[in-house]
Write a protein that holds these residues in place. Sequence first.
Motif, PDB file in Angstrom:
ATOM      1  N   ALA A 191       5.155 -54.627   2.193  1.00 35.76           N
ATOM      2  CA  ALA A 191       4.631 -53.689   1.197  1.00 35.76           C
ATOM      3  C   ALA A 191       4.300 -52.369   1.887  1.00 35.76           C
ATOM      4  CB  ALA A 191       3.389 -54.264   0.523  1.00 35.76           C
ATOM      5  N   LEU A 192       4.956 -51.299   1.463  1.00 41.15           N
ATOM      6  CA  LEU A 192       4.745 -49.985   2.064  1.00 41.15           C
ATOM      7  C   LEU A 192       3.606 -49.256   1.357  1.00 41.15           C
ATOM      8  CD1 LEU A 192       8.459 -48.801   2.437  1.00 41.15           C
ATOM      9  CD2 LEU A 192       7.067 -50.130   4.042  1.00 41.15           C
ATOM     10  N   GLU A 193       2.829 -48.513   2.130  1.00 42.74           N
ATOM     11  CA  GLU A 193       1.716 -47.745   1.581  1.00 42.74           C
ATOM     12  C   GLU A 193       1.668 -46.366   2.232  1.00 42.74           C
ATOM     13  OE1 GLU A 193      -1.828 -49.937   2.316  1.00 42.74           O
ATOM     14  OE2 GLU A 193      -1.487 -51.385   0.709  1.00 42.74           O
ATOM     15  N   LEU A 194       1.072 -45.421   1.514  1.00 37.53           N
ATOM     16  CA  LEU A 194       0.794 -44.090   2.040  1.00 37.53           C
ATOM     17  C   LEU A 194      -0.553 -43.636   1.488  1.00 37.53           C
ATOM     18  CD1 LEU A 194       4.164 -42.120   1.672  1.00 37.53           C
ATOM     19  CD2 LEU A 194       3.023 -42.714   3.812  1.00 37.53           C
ATOM     20  N   PRO A 195      -1.247 -42.732   2.184  1.00 38.98           N
ATOM     21  CA  PRO A 195      -2.457 -42.145   1.601  1.00 38.98           C
ATOM     22  C   PRO A 195      -2.135 -41.512   0.248  1.00 38.98           C
ATOM     23  CG  PRO A 195      -2.281 -41.570   3.916  1.00 38.98           C
ATOM     24  CD  PRO A 195      -0.987 -42.230   3.548  1.00 38.98           C
ATOM     25  N   ARG A 196      -3.064 -41.612  -0.684  1.00 41.45           N
ATOM     26  CA  ARG A 196      -2.795 -41.169  -2.055  1.00 41.45           C
ATOM     27  C   ARG A 196      -2.342 -39.714  -2.126  1.00 41.45           C
ATOM     28  NH1 ARG A 196      -7.065 -42.480  -6.719  1.00 41.45           N
ATOM     29  NH2 ARG A 196      -6.350 -44.558  -6.094  1.00 41.45           N
ATOM     30  N   ASP A 197      -3.008 -38.833  -1.404  1.00 43.02           N
ATOM     31  CA  ASP A 197      -2.651 -37.410  -1.457  1.00 43.02           C
ATOM     32  C   ASP A 197      -1.207 -37.190  -1.019  1.00 43.02           C
ATOM     33  OD1 ASP A 197      -5.174 -36.883  -2.316  1.00 43.02           O
ATOM     34  OD2 ASP A 197      -5.912 -36.070  -0.411  1.00 43.02           O
ATOM     35  N   LEU A 198      -0.818 -37.838   0.061  1.00 47.47           N
ATOM     36  CA  LEU A 198       0.545 -37.691   0.559  1.00 47.47           C
ATOM     37  C   LEU A 198       1.548 -38.293  -0.418  1.00 47.47           C
ATOM     38  CD1 LEU A 198       2.568 -36.901   2.700  1.00 47.47           C
ATOM     39  CD2 LEU A 198       2.037 -39.027   3.929  1.00 47.47           C
ATOM     40  N   LEU A 199       1.200 -39.430  -1.001  1.00 47.85           N
ATOM     41  CA  LEU A 199       2.098 -40.073  -1.962  1.00 47.85           C
ATOM     42  C   LEU A 199       2.320 -39.177  -3.177  1.00 47.85           C
ATOM     43  CD1 LEU A 199       3.710 -42.628  -2.685  1.00 47.85           C
ATOM     44  CD2 LEU A 199       1.650 -43.506  -3.793  1.00 47.85           C
ATOM     45  N   TYR A 200       1.249 -38.571  -3.687  1.00 46.28           N
ATOM     46  CA  TYR A 200       1.381 -37.686  -4.848  1.00 46.28           C
ATOM     47  C   TYR A 200       2.245 -36.469  -4.523  1.00 46.28           C
ATOM     48  CZ  TYR A 200      -2.184 -40.286  -7.450  1.00 46.28           C
ATOM     49  OH  TYR A 200      -2.878 -41.261  -8.124  1.00 46.28           O
ATOM     50  N   LYS A 201       2.114 -35.945  -3.311  1.00 45.40           N
ATOM     51  CA  LYS A 201       2.952 -34.816  -2.908  1.00 45.40           C
ATOM     52  C   LYS A 201       4.422 -35.217  -2.884  1.00 45.40           C
ATOM     53  CE  LYS A 201      -0.516 -32.389  -0.106  1.00 45.40           C
ATOM     54  NZ  LYS A 201      -0.916 -31.980   1.268  1.00 45.40           N
ATOM     55  N   ARG A 202       4.693 -36.422  -2.401  1.00 50.13           N
ATOM     56  CA  ARG A 202       6.071 -36.910  -2.354  1.00 50.13           C
ATOM     57  C   ARG A 202       6.625 -37.123  -3.760  1.00 50.13           C
ATOM     58  NH1 ARG A 202       7.719 -39.556   2.657  1.00 50.13           N
ATOM     59  NH2 ARG A 202       8.958 -40.983   1.388  1.00 50.13           N
ATOM     60  N   ILE A 203       5.785 -37.627  -4.660  1.00 53.31           N
ATOM     61  CA  ILE A 203       6.224 -37.819  -6.044  1.00 53.31           C
ATOM     62  C   ILE A 203       6.539 -36.475  -6.687  1.00 53.31           C
ATOM     63  CG2 ILE A 203       5.483 -38.553  -8.349  1.00 53.31           C
ATOM     64  CD1 ILE A 203       3.858 -40.774  -6.959  1.00 53.31           C
ATOM     65  N   ASN A 204       5.652 -35.500  -6.500  1.00 56.40           N
ATOM     66  CA  ASN A 204       5.880 -34.171  -7.079  1.00 56.40           C
ATOM     67  C   ASN A 204       7.150 -33.534  -6.519  1.00 56.40           C
ATOM     68  OD1 ASN A 204       3.560 -34.311  -8.644  1.00 56.40           O
ATOM     69  ND2 ASN A 204       2.270 -33.342  -7.084  1.00 56.40           N
ATOM     70  N   ARG A 205       7.365 -33.704  -5.220  1.00 57.44           N
ATOM     71  CA  ARG A 205       8.568 -33.143  -4.606  1.00 57.44           C
ATOM     72  C   ARG A 205       9.819 -33.825  -5.156  1.00 57.44           C
ATOM     73  NH1 ARG A 205       7.012 -33.358   0.257  1.00 57.44           N
ATOM     74  NH2 ARG A 205       8.002 -35.290   0.946  1.00 57.44           N
ATOM     75  N   ARG A 206       9.735 -35.124  -5.372  1.00 59.31           N
ATOM     76  CA  ARG A 206      10.885 -35.842  -5.931  1.00 59.31           C
ATOM     77  C   ARG A 206      11.200 -35.340  -7.334  1.00 59.31           C
ATOM     78  NH1 ARG A 206      11.249 -42.339  -6.103  1.00 59.31           N
ATOM     79  NH2 ARG A 206      11.832 -41.970  -3.921  1.00 59.31           N
ATOM     80  N   VAL A 207      10.166 -35.151  -8.148  1.00 62.57           N
ATOM     81  CA  VAL A 207      10.385 -34.651  -9.509  1.00 62.57           C
ATOM     82  C   VAL A 207      11.027 -33.266  -9.468  1.00 62.57           C
ATOM     83  CG1 VAL A 207       9.257 -33.903 -11.640  1.00 62.57           C
ATOM     84  CG2 VAL A 207       8.530 -36.020 -10.523  1.00 62.57           C
TER      85      VAL A 207
END
Length: 221
Positions: free
Chosen positions: A198-214
């Motif tokens: 199970a992969l995890e990232l800090p929430r702030d970094l994960l949200y940045k990655r999601i926004n960049r993907r969008v």
Amino acid sequence: MKKYASKTLLVIAGPTAVGKTAVAISLAKKLGTSIISADSRQCYRELTIGTAKPGQEELKAVHHYFIDAFPASEAVTAADFERLALGYLEEIFSKSDIAIACGGTGLYLKALTEGLDDMPPVDPAIVSELDAQFGEAGLLWLQEQVRTEDPLFFEQAETGNPARLLRALAFVRSTGKSITTYRTGTRKDRDFRIIKIALELPRDLLYKRINRRVDDMMKAG
């Protein structure tokens, strides 16, 4: 003796944009194996934008099963995935001691690793009729139908998920019984070893990655 006692399935799971695909492809290259996509949307050929399918170069580098396997007009269930994925494993294990499953659809991963309860068939005519009625009447109508006809399911259900509500309603109208009566929770014994990552990232970094993907998806059209 278990047929695949010496074989291993690596399961790569985690939230959207955490990096599952990159990790799975890197491992597949090093281990010389293939990947089974456990994503309920990536299996549809017409759904590209918004599904974060691997790119063409990634698909060329490592063979992926289940991606672009069906037209969007064809319904694919978790039970379908379980059956297909076990067949994919037969093929992979004939060539390699390790296979990889990667995706964000938790029910698909559960189906592959633990199995699903056996369910009686649902009448396709009822399914088609309910789809048409839902298209005209909407979610509130659907919620009320399920609340009335299968209150046991409705108490436990994710009531904002029309796909699950439609399945439950079609089931009770086809069989006369609540879909919950067939949920035993019995885990099927697989004859191969399963390792879950199970992969995890800090929430702030994960949200940045999601926004960049969008943003990247929007730029892609």
